[in-house]
Design an enzyme around this catalytic site. Sequence first.
Site, mmCIF file in Angstrom:
data_model
loop_
_atom_site.group_PDB
_atom_site.id
_atom_site.type_symbol
_atom_site.label_atom_id
_atom_site.label_comp_id
_atom_site.label_asym_id
_atom_site.label_seq_id
_atom_site.Cartn_x
_atom_site.Cartn_y
_atom_site.Cartn_z
ATOM 1 N N LYS A 138 -36.723 -6.657 -87.418
ATOM 2 C CA LYS A 138 -37.392 -5.928 -86.318
ATOM 3 C C LYS A 138 -36.920 -6.419 -84.954
ATOM 4 O O LYS A 138 -36.959 -5.682 -83.975
ATOM 5 C CB LYS A 138 -38.923 -6.026 -86.438
ATOM 6 N N ASP A 152 -45.212 -5.319 -87.229
ATOM 7 C CA ASP A 152 -44.506 -6.224 -86.323
ATOM 8 C C ASP A 152 -43.494 -5.460 -85.466
ATOM 9 O O ASP A 152 -43.258 -5.785 -84.297
ATOM 10 C CB ASP A 152 -43.799 -7.309 -87.148
ATOM 11 N N THR A 208 -43.445 -5.502 -81.386
ATOM 12 C CA THR A 208 -42.266 -6.078 -80.737
ATOM 13 C C THR A 208 -41.577 -5.063 -79.838
ATOM 14 O O THR A 208 -41.010 -5.427 -78.805
ATOM 15 C CB THR A 208 -41.264 -6.585 -81.798
#
Length: 339
Positions: free
Chosen positions: A188, A241, A245
Amino acid sequence: MAKVGVIGSGTWGIALAVLLYHNGHEVAVWSALPEEILEMKRTRSHQNLPELILPQELVLTEDLEKAMAGQDILVTAVPSVYVRSTAKRMQPFCRYGQVVVNVAKGIEESTLMTLSEVLEEELPMADVAVLSGPSHAEEVSRELPTTCVAGARTQKTAEYLQGIFMKDVFRVYTSPDILGIELGGSLKNVIALAAGIADGLGCGDNTKAALITRGIAEISRLGTAMGGKFQTFYGLSGIGDLIVTCASMHSRNRRAGILIGQGKTMEEATKEVKMVVEGIYSAKAALALSEKYEVSMPIVEQVNEVLFNGKPASEAVKDLMLRDKTIESSDIPWDRLEE
Ligand SMILES: NC(=O)c1ccc[n+]([C@@H]2O[C@H](COP(=O)([O-])OP(=O)(O)OC[C@H]3O[C@@H](n4cnc5c(N)ncnc54)[C@H](O)[C@@H]3O)[C@@H](O)[C@H]2O)c1
């Protein structure tokens, strides 16, 4: 009550150490940088989390053996580039069956190993687990509701960790899919760089949504080819996530991406962010993995072009938009066969 050693006193190590302390555990924190320990002892605070008070009972030490001796759990919280060297230093003091929870996110560039694989190689006597999810230290330290997933080889270890970390503002789920959790957490960062670059170029919310959605498609394609479970990529350590992010200014990967999108070089951007930008290492590793597993990862490819081959970011966006026409999901059959 458990005894916990936190190995690494960066932002995340300290936020977790204080969380564990408030959960009633006995916590010792180690740093490779003695001056960092001295400063925290003096100020009882951390430079990147100035509002967080470090309780007097929280042991701060530059003595690794002291931080590890007699602990029920060790939490490895150093940046990914230091995980192997730190594990080598931990090796002489690590006992058989020691639970070691990795909270760092990344893929080792030289070996393409996940960080728990690195830990298992360096600490073969340990029971290695992971804790990951959408959890910026700045928000955890302010006690804002956060969720994570604890992955382990056995249900017993995962549930043990769940009990240790869980708090009214920190909800922990369990999972047997360590590999999927770690791949989601590290890949990610590459997509976050892309999201930052798009922001820096002045793209909009549509672009961000496209990068998140097609980004998780790339991550899950590679991740499942490597043996991770599809559902994990659509869970907290995957899409969860990725969303945080790509959206948050707490993300150093996104911040570096913004600077690159505004025309700075990778070197200038990392200097300005002043922290390890893990997505830069993971970008190379992700590209190498996509070639190894023969998985198409167009966003990862373009991020590599911009970072390492001097391709203008605006051209990379154009190339992504105009690449070969394709189907959104090849798993769904058409209702009717061709006439
Ligand atoms: N910050 C977060 O919100 C957050 C959340 C979840 C996961 N993580 C992950 O946790 C890991 C640590 O992140 P962070 O934000 O605490 O990083 P950070 O940039 O705050 O960490 C810097 C720290 O690295 C340590 N360090 C410096 N040189 C070292 C060396 N040679 N050997 C060992 N340690 C050394 C020092 O303690 C320094 O404070 C990363 O992999 C990150 O992806 C961070």
